[in-house]
Design an enzyme around this catalytic site. Structure first.
Site, short mmCIF file in Angstrom:
data_model
loop_
_atom_site.label_atom_id
_atom_site.label_comp_id
_atom_site.label_asym_id
_atom_site.label_seq_id
_atom_site.Cartn_x
_atom_site.Cartn_y
_atom_site.Cartn_z
N TRP A 49 2.74 7.97 -2.78
CA TRP A 49 4.13 8.09 -3.25
C TRP A 49 4.17 8.97 -4.50
O TRP A 49 5.01 9.86 -4.64
CB TRP A 49 4.68 6.69 -3.55
CG TRP A 49 6.10 6.64 -3.99
CD1 TRP A 49 7.20 6.48 -3.21
CD2 TRP A 49 6.58 6.72 -5.35
NE1 TRP A 49 8.33 6.46 -3.98
CE2 TRP A 49 7.98 6.61 -5.30
CE3 TRP A 49 5.97 6.89 -6.60
CZ2 TRP A 49 8.78 6.64 -6.44
CZ3 TRP A 49 6.77 6.93 -7.74
CH2 TRP A 49 8.16 6.81 -7.64
N ASP A 80 0.82 -1.22 0.00
CA ASP A 80 0.00 0.00 0.00
C ASP A 80 0.85 1.27 0.00
O ASP A 80 1.96 1.28 0.54
CB ASP A 80 -0.91 -0.02 1.24
CG ASP A 80 -2.03 0.99 1.14
OD1 ASP A 80 -2.34 1.44 0.01
OD2 ASP A 80 -2.60 1.35 2.19
N LEU A 112 10.77 -20.13 -3.49
CA LEU A 112 9.68 -19.37 -2.87
C LEU A 112 8.32 -19.72 -3.48
O LEU A 112 8.19 -19.82 -4.70
CB LEU A 112 9.96 -17.88 -3.08
CG LEU A 112 8.89 -16.91 -2.58
CD1 LEU A 112 8.88 -16.84 -1.05
CD2 LEU A 112 9.13 -15.51 -3.16
N HIS A 141 1.90 3.18 -9.16
CA HIS A 141 1.70 1.73 -9.36
C HIS A 141 2.87 1.11 -10.13
O HIS A 141 3.26 -0.01 -9.85
CB HIS A 141 0.37 1.47 -10.08
CG HIS A 141 -0.83 1.90 -9.26
ND1 HIS A 141 -0.98 1.56 -7.94
CD2 HIS A 141 -1.91 2.65 -9.58
CE1 HIS A 141 -2.11 2.08 -7.48
NE2 HIS A 141 -2.69 2.75 -8.45
C1 IPE Z 1 -5.39 -2.56 0.28
O1 IPE Z 1 -5.08 -1.23 0.05
C2 IPE Z 1 -5.40 -3.31 -1.02
C3 IPE Z 1 -4.11 -3.47 -1.67
C4 IPE Z 1 -2.96 -3.03 -1.25
C5 IPE Z 1 -4.15 -4.18 -2.91
P1 IPE Z 1 -6.21 -0.13 -0.13
O2 IPE Z 1 -5.50 1.15 -0.37
O3 IPE Z 1 -7.21 -0.55 -1.13
O4 IPE Z 1 -6.90 -0.15 1.30
P2 IPE Z 1 -7.73 0.96 2.06
O5 IPE Z 1 -8.76 1.47 1.09
O6 IPE Z 1 -6.77 2.02 2.48
O7 IPE Z 1 -8.32 0.24 3.22
C1 IPE Z 2 -1.76 0.21 -3.27
O1 IPE Z 2 -1.51 1.57 -3.31
C2 IPE Z 2 -2.10 -0.36 -4.63
C3 IPE Z 2 -3.48 -0.85 -4.77
C4 IPE Z 2 -4.40 -0.79 -3.85
C5 IPE Z 2 -3.83 -1.43 -6.05
P1 IPE Z 2 -2.68 2.63 -3.29
O2 IPE Z 2 -3.08 2.93 -4.70
O3 IPE Z 2 -3.79 2.20 -2.39
O4 IPE Z 2 -1.94 3.88 -2.68
P2 IPE Z 2 -2.54 4.95 -1.68
O5 IPE Z 2 -3.05 4.20 -0.49
O6 IPE Z 2 -3.63 5.67 -2.42
O7 IPE Z 2 -1.38 5.82 -1.36
MG MG Z 3 -4.10 2.48 -0.40
#
Ligand code: IPE
Ligand code: IPE
Ligand code: MG
Length: 237
Positions: free
Chosen positions: A27, A22, A132, A39
């Site tokens: 970032w 996450d 792994l 991403h």
């Molecule tokens: C959890 O992150 C899902 C993944 C990292 C794939 P999210 O960014 O979707 O979670 P919330 O919305 O902060 O709970």
């Molecule tokens: C995790 O990073 C990736 C996915 C959930 C696919 P986020 O896209 O949730 O990044 P933040 O939480 O918005 O920074």
């Molecule tokens: Mg997130």
């Protein structure tokens, strides 16, 4: 390269580490870049960390890449993530040569046909790997997983009195895998976000403010060191 040529003496490596990848969006925002750039950077970190885990001899790594809730995001962001998944899958040959066994967990049905084909190819192509065990959670949700397990149990006609915890565990996407010992969540959030909710019943947790694209093997080593100072009692004394 592993930071330690060999595991420091007496250090215990968890059998199964699960990571919530996450913080990609934040970032990118910090750098005035589009979320998609976050991403892309996060995908690079994922490959780096998976390779590192394989090198240090970890047996299981399970990463959260896309949740059942992530479909709520703007269409172009979801498409961007799916395209990164395509790129990764096309590149999967690299992983095969590294003896990493890949498996996808989650409800793969709604994914595009070409992605499903690539996933099958990737899983089949790496099935004999002995390093792994890498599981990638795509369209994964813990509640959805348990709901589907219950449906399977009903469809199999298993009498209620015969249903045990094992009956349920066996029917989750992670059936046959050991439960995660250690859950890592970067990005400063303190929640599971529907990740491995059944399997994490007795896991240890490690949270950090570092955003996933900035996560390095050094952070992982710090997390593993902290894990070694946990006292896992499992309800005992
Ligand atoms: C959890 O992150 C899902 C993944 C990292 C794939 P999210 O960014 O979707 O979670 P919330 O919305 O902060 O709970
Ligand atoms: C995790 O990073 C990736 C996915 C959930 C696919 P986020 O896209 O949730 O990044 P933040 O939480 O918005 O920074
Ligand atoms: Mg997130």
């Amino acid at each position: 390269m592993p930071l330690f040529k060999k595991q420091p003496q007496n250090r215990i490596l968890p059998t199964h580490i699960a990571i919530i990848m996450d913080g990609n969006g934040r970032w990118a925002k910090k750098r005035s870049m589009p979320r998609s750039a976050g991403h892309v950077a996060g995908a690079k970190t994922f490959k780096n960390i998976a390779r590192y885990c394989n090198k240090i001899g970890l047996k299981y790594l399970t990463v959260y890449a896309f949740s059942t809730e992530n479909w709520k995001r703007p269409k172009d962001e979801v498409e961007g993530i799916m395209n990164l998944l395509r790129d990764y899958l096309k590149d999967a040959e690299n992983f095969k040569n590294e003896n990493i066994k890949v498996k996808f967990i989650g409800d793969l049905e709604p994914l595009a046909d070409d992605i499903k084909e690539l996933i099958k190819k990737d899983e089949d192509g790496s099935k004999d790997a002995t390093g792994l065990n890498l599981s990638i959670a795509i369209n994964y949700g813990g509640k959805d997983e348990i709901t589907k397990a219950v449906r399977k149990i009903v469809n199999e006609g298993i009498p209620a009195a015969e249903i045990t915890e094992q009956t349920i565990s066996d029917r989750l996407y992670t059936g046959g895998m050991p439960d995660p010992d250690f859950i890592i969540r970067p990005s400063g959030e303190y929640r599971l976000s529907n990740y491995l909710i059944w399997q994490s019943a007795y896991a240890e947790y490690w949270f950090s403010d570092v955003l996933w694209p900035d996560f390095t093997p050094k952070h992982l080593e710090k997390a593993i060191d902290d894990y070694n100072h946990r006292n896992r009692r499992f309800g005992g004394v």
